[in-house]
Design a protein around this motif. Structure first.
Motif, PDB file in Angstrom:
ATOM      1  N   GLY A   1       1.597   3.608   7.919  1.00  0.00           N
ATOM      2  CA  GLY A   1       0.922   2.954   9.027  1.00  0.00           C
ATOM      3  C   GLY A   1       0.153   3.931   9.896  1.00  0.00           C
ATOM      4  O   GLY A   1      -0.951   3.628  10.363  1.00  0.00           O
ATOM      5  N   HIS A   2       0.708   5.106  10.109  1.00  0.00           N
ATOM      6  CA  HIS A   2       0.044   6.092  10.956  1.00  0.00           C
ATOM      7  C   HIS A   2      -1.187   6.678  10.269  1.00  0.00           C
ATOM      8  O   HIS A   2      -2.171   7.012  10.944  1.00  0.00           O
ATOM      9  CB  HIS A   2       1.014   7.206  11.353  1.00  0.00           C
ATOM     10  CG  HIS A   2       1.967   6.792  12.429  1.00  0.00           C
ATOM     11  ND1 HIS A   2       3.324   6.648  12.211  1.00  0.00           N
ATOM     12  CD2 HIS A   2       1.774   6.467  13.729  1.00  0.00           C
ATOM     13  CE1 HIS A   2       3.914   6.260  13.330  1.00  0.00           C
ATOM     14  NE2 HIS A   2       2.990   6.137  14.265  1.00  0.00           N
ATOM     15  N   GLU A   3      -1.152   6.797   8.960  1.00  0.00           N
ATOM     16  CA  GLU A   3      -2.333   7.274   8.243  1.00  0.00           C
ATOM     17  C   GLU A   3      -3.490   6.298   8.405  1.00  0.00           C
ATOM     18  O   GLU A   3      -4.642   6.697   8.645  1.00  0.00           O
ATOM     19  CB  GLU A   3      -2.017   7.463   6.759  1.00  0.00           C
ATOM     20  CG  GLU A   3      -1.161   8.674   6.454  1.00  0.00           C
ATOM     21  CD  GLU A   3      -0.766   8.748   4.994  1.00  0.00           C
ATOM     22  OE1 GLU A   3      -0.763   9.868   4.441  1.00  0.00           O
ATOM     23  OE2 GLU A   3      -0.458   7.695   4.388  1.00  0.00           O
ATOM     24  N   ILE A   4      -3.194   5.011   8.291  1.00  0.00           N
ATOM     25  CA  ILE A   4      -4.240   3.995   8.444  1.00  0.00           C
ATOM     26  C   ILE A   4      -4.716   3.972   9.895  1.00  0.00           C
ATOM     27  O   ILE A   4      -5.923   3.913  10.165  1.00  0.00           O
ATOM     28  CB  ILE A   4      -3.738   2.609   8.012  1.00  0.00           C
ATOM     29  CG1 ILE A   4      -3.240   2.641   6.569  1.00  0.00           C
ATOM     30  CG2 ILE A   4      -4.866   1.578   8.139  1.00  0.00           C
ATOM     31  CD1 ILE A   4      -2.553   1.349   6.120  1.00  0.00           C
TER      32      ILE A   4
ATOM     33  N   TYR B   1     -11.038   0.868   5.605  1.00  0.00           N
ATOM     34  CA  TYR B   1     -10.657   0.331   4.297  1.00  0.00           C
ATOM     35  C   TYR B   1     -11.552   0.883   3.204  1.00  0.00           C
ATOM     36  O   TYR B   1     -11.092   1.111   2.064  1.00  0.00           O
ATOM     37  CB  TYR B   1     -10.686  -1.196   4.329  1.00  0.00           C
ATOM     38  CG  TYR B   1      -9.434  -1.807   4.931  1.00  0.00           C
ATOM     39  CD1 TYR B   1      -8.645  -1.100   5.844  1.00  0.00           C
ATOM     40  CD2 TYR B   1      -9.018  -3.094   4.598  1.00  0.00           C
ATOM     41  CE1 TYR B   1      -7.507  -1.645   6.396  1.00  0.00           C
ATOM     42  CE2 TYR B   1      -7.863  -3.656   5.141  1.00  0.00           C
ATOM     43  CZ  TYR B   1      -7.122  -2.927   6.044  1.00  0.00           C
ATOM     44  OH  TYR B   1      -5.986  -3.475   6.590  1.00  0.00           O
ATOM     45  N   PHE B   2     -12.823   1.106   3.507  1.00  0.00           N
ATOM     46  CA  PHE B   2     -13.718   1.727   2.535  1.00  0.00           C
ATOM     47  C   PHE B   2     -13.260   3.144   2.226  1.00  0.00           C
ATOM     48  O   PHE B   2     -13.178   3.550   1.057  1.00  0.00           O
ATOM     49  CB  PHE B   2     -15.158   1.738   3.067  1.00  0.00           C
ATOM     50  CG  PHE B   2     -16.138   2.408   2.145  1.00  0.00           C
ATOM     51  CD1 PHE B   2     -16.694   1.725   1.067  1.00  0.00           C
ATOM     52  CD2 PHE B   2     -16.499   3.740   2.339  1.00  0.00           C
ATOM     53  CE1 PHE B   2     -17.587   2.345   0.204  1.00  0.00           C
ATOM     54  CE2 PHE B   2     -17.390   4.379   1.480  1.00  0.00           C
ATOM     55  CZ  PHE B   2     -17.943   3.673   0.405  1.00  0.00           C
TER      56      PHE B   2
ATOM     57  N   LEU C   1      -9.529   0.436  -0.026  1.00  0.00           N
ATOM     58  CA  LEU C   1      -8.846  -0.854   0.076  1.00  0.00           C
ATOM     59  C   LEU C   1      -9.858  -1.996   0.007  1.00  0.00           C
ATOM     60  O   LEU C   1     -11.062  -1.794   0.182  1.00  0.00           O
ATOM     61  CB  LEU C   1      -8.064  -0.920   1.387  1.00  0.00           C
ATOM     62  CG  LEU C   1      -7.080   0.223   1.634  1.00  0.00           C
ATOM     63  CD1 LEU C   1      -6.361   0.034   2.967  1.00  0.00           C
ATOM     64  CD2 LEU C   1      -6.075   0.334   0.490  1.00  0.00           C
ATOM     65  N   GLU C   2      -9.363  -3.183  -0.206  1.00  0.00           N
ATOM     66  CA  GLU C   2     -10.221  -4.351  -0.390  1.00  0.00           C
ATOM     67  C   GLU C   2     -10.922  -4.735   0.919  1.00  0.00           C
ATOM     68  O   GLU C   2     -10.262  -4.982   1.935  1.00  0.00           O
ATOM     69  CB  GLU C   2      -9.397  -5.545  -0.875  1.00  0.00           C
ATOM     70  CG  GLU C   2      -8.873  -5.407  -2.297  1.00  0.00           C
ATOM     71  CD  GLU C   2      -9.985  -5.551  -3.325  1.00  0.00           C
ATOM     72  OE1 GLU C   2     -11.033  -6.142  -2.992  1.00  0.00           O
ATOM     73  OE2 GLU C   2      -9.793  -5.082  -4.447  1.00  0.00           O
TER      74      GLU C   2
ATOM     75  N   LEU D   1       0.824  -1.196   0.000  1.00  0.00           N
ATOM     76  CA  LEU D   1       0.000   0.000   0.000  1.00  0.00           C
ATOM     77  C   LEU D   1       0.864   1.254   0.000  1.00  0.00           C
ATOM     78  O   LEU D   1       2.009   1.233   0.452  1.00  0.00           O
ATOM     79  CB  LEU D   1      -0.909   0.015   1.243  1.00  0.00           C
ATOM     80  CG  LEU D   1      -1.792  -1.212   1.450  1.00  0.00           C
ATOM     81  CD1 LEU D   1      -2.595  -1.059   2.741  1.00  0.00           C
ATOM     82  CD2 LEU D   1      -2.728  -1.418   0.268  1.00  0.00           C
ATOM     83  N   THR D   2       0.292   2.346  -0.470  1.00  0.00           N
ATOM     84  CA  THR D   2       1.018   3.624  -0.468  1.00  0.00           C
ATOM     85  C   THR D   2       0.767   4.405   0.823  1.00  0.00           C
ATOM     86  O   THR D   2       1.464   5.376   1.098  1.00  0.00           O
ATOM     87  CB  THR D   2       0.591   4.496  -1.667  1.00  0.00           C
ATOM     88  OG1 THR D   2      -0.817   4.700  -1.614  1.00  0.00           O
ATOM     89  CG2 THR D   2       0.965   3.813  -2.981  1.00  0.00           C
ATOM     90  N   TYR D   3      -0.205   3.992   1.614  1.00  0.00           N
ATOM     91  CA  TYR D   3      -0.496   4.675   2.869  1.00  0.00           C
ATOM     92  C   TYR D   3       0.528   4.297   3.933  1.00  0.00           C
ATOM     93  O   TYR D   3       0.995   3.158   3.986  1.00  0.00           O
ATOM     94  CB  TYR D   3      -1.895   4.306   3.376  1.00  0.00           C
ATOM     95  CG  TYR D   3      -3.015   4.764   2.483  1.00  0.00           C
ATOM     96  CD1 TYR D   3      -3.403   6.092   2.457  1.00  0.00           C
ATOM     97  CD2 TYR D   3      -3.690   3.853   1.661  1.00  0.00           C
ATOM     98  CE1 TYR D   3      -4.442   6.519   1.638  1.00  0.00           C
ATOM     99  CE2 TYR D   3      -4.728   4.267   0.846  1.00  0.00           C
ATOM    100  CZ  TYR D   3      -5.095   5.598   0.831  1.00  0.00           C
ATOM    101  OH  TYR D   3      -6.114   6.012   0.021  1.00  0.00           O
TER     102      TYR D   3
END
Length: 223
Positions: free
Chosen positions: A35-38, A71-72, A76-77, A31-33
């Protein structure tokens, strides 16, 4: 006296721990995100869901739904959610404590019973590093108290369980500080990076910048 700590802000550096876990997921998923963004997106959804949650909904239910919403939002899947949530849940034992917390709790434990007051299920609390520092008798979870912060019910239930002992709560997040104060319990704000006071709510009269400063305040209360 019983002194409770919020698990995922006052005791645990959850953004650091969760950010690392999500970084590992992002690397595996390419992923391009960051960890802190997620983590920040997931944490925001978690807190939003907890504001209106009612039992028998569990903390696990809420966190899983929060990850699905995250994820939505990030495109993301959805099919990844269950697997990635299990990885995240199992990683909680690696999430680091704030460096000042272990010594502070050991010191406070000489004068009072130390526990946690947190929006978690019992099994998740037991996975954390913080759980090893407290008296399990005073693991006051949402599962045990059947309420979620910032509902006043969770704080009032904690006071009832502690009675006739005095309950003092150590809070760091804005919603926990406000919720505890509005419920009328003795609250000490432990200032942590990334956490602010809710300016629209009651302001804490008791505040420290380091956990090592808590003991002096606590010793002023009648045991």
């Amino acid at each position: 006296m019983v002194v409770t700590f919020d698990l995922f802000s006052a005791m645990t550096n959850s953004r650091q721990g969760g950010g690392v876990s999500f970084s590992e997921i992002a690397k595996r998923r390419m992923l391009t995100y960051s960890g802190h963004e997620i983590y920040d997106c997931w944490d925001s959804h978690n807190k939003s869901l907890q504001r209106t949650a009612q039992f028998p909904t569990t903390f696990r239910d809420l966190s899983l739904e929060a990850l699905s919403k995250t994820y939505f939002d990030l495109g993301l899947e959805d099919s990844w959610v269950s697997h990635d949530f299990l990885y995240l849940e199992n990683s909680v034992g690696k999430w680091p404590l704030w460096p000042d917390i272990s010594f502070a709790i050991k010191s406070i434990s000489k004068f009072a019973s130390v526990g946690l007051l947190s929006n978690v299920d019992n099994s998740l609390a037991e996975k954390t590093q913080a759980y090893q520092l407290i008296d399990p008798t005073w693991s006051l979870t949402s599962e045990r108290l059947a309420a979620y912060k910032p509902d006043p019910a969770i704080y009032k239930s904690a006071v009832s369980i502690a009675a006739p002992l005095k309950l003092v709560h150590i809070a760091a997040s804005a919603r926990d500080v406000r919720g505890a104060l509005e419920a009328g319990i003795t609250t000490i704000r432990l200032a942590r990076p990334g956490h602010k006071v809710d300016e629209s709510g009651p302001q804490p009269k008791l505040q420290v910048d380091q956990a090592s400063d808590l003991l002096a305040l606590i010793q002023n209360f009648k045991i």
